[in-house]
Scaffold this motif. Structure first.
Motif, PDB file in Angstrom:
ATOM      1  N   UNK A 112       0.834  -1.205   0.000  1.00  0.00           N
ATOM      2  CA  UNK A 112       0.000   0.000   0.000  1.00  0.00           C
ATOM      3  C   UNK A 112       0.868   1.254   0.000  1.00  0.00           C
ATOM      4  N   UNK A 113       2.047   1.180   0.586  1.00  0.00           N
ATOM      5  CA  UNK A 113       2.968   2.308   0.671  1.00  0.00           C
ATOM      6  C   UNK A 113       3.753   2.375  -0.639  1.00  0.00           C
ATOM      7  N   UNK A 114       3.595   3.481  -1.379  1.00  0.00           N
ATOM      8  CA  UNK A 114       4.241   3.589  -2.692  1.00  0.00           C
ATOM      9  C   UNK A 114       5.070   4.860  -2.792  1.00  0.00           C
ATOM     10  N   UNK A 115       6.089   4.768  -3.613  1.00  0.00           N
ATOM     11  CA  UNK A 115       7.013   5.871  -3.843  1.00  0.00           C
ATOM     12  C   UNK A 115       7.000   6.193  -5.327  1.00  0.00           C
ATOM     13  N   UNK A 116       6.996   7.485  -5.636  1.00  0.00           N
ATOM     14  CA  UNK A 116       7.063   7.882  -7.037  1.00  0.00           C
ATOM     15  C   UNK A 116       8.149   8.932  -7.223  1.00  0.00           C
ATOM     16  N   UNK A 117       8.795   8.859  -8.369  1.00  0.00           N
ATOM     17  CA  UNK A 117       9.883   9.778  -8.677  1.00  0.00           C
ATOM     18  C   UNK A 117       9.353  10.986  -9.443  1.00  0.00           C
TER      19      UNK A 117
END
Length: 136
Positions: A112-117
């Motif tokens: 559920x925890x997401x990272x985007x650049x």
């Protein structure tokens, strides 16, 4: 100081900064507070359960701004790189930050925890007299 270092300084020197998305010609603005650098890119953290993630999936373009008292404000434009390639240390820092805000996740690798650049970034440092573009 590099452009990315300046951007991170403006984003992390204040308790919250603001990220805007736009879907169907309707802007959506919300506070954010996590930013990190990895491999020459700035990364943000959110959750797949939040509207911002769905909005970025529809329209990857966003704008962020942060006002740092006594220094002016930052405007950052870019496109969200939605492929989550955050390293373990960035994931841990994001997890620690988000849980420190009271959010609940099953660890730094919770899907559920997401990272985007930030892809194709453009940034400016502004005050009432001038806008200075940053090289990113």
């Amino acid at each position: 100081m590099t452009g990315n270092e300046t951007v991170l300084q403006y984003l992390t020197a204040v308790p919250a900064w603001y990220l805007a998305t736009s879907v169907d010609d309707q802007p959506h603005v919300r506070p954010f507070s996590f930013a990190a650098e990895q491999d020459g890119k700035i990364w943000f953290c959110t959750a797949t359960t939040k509207d911002v993630w769905e909005e970025l999936a529809i329209n990857r373009r966003f704008e962020a701004t942060s006002w740092w008292p006594g220094h002016g404000w930052l405007i950052l434009r870019g496109e969200a790189g939605l492929e989550d390639l955050a390293r373990d240390d960035i994931r841990q820092a994001g997890y620690d930050h988000m849980t420190g805000l009271g959010e609940r996740y099953d660890g730094p690798n919770d899907p559920t925890l997401v990272f985007f650049s930030v892809e194709n970034p453009q940034a400016w440092i502004c005050n009432h007299d001038e806008w200075k573009p940053l090289a990113l």
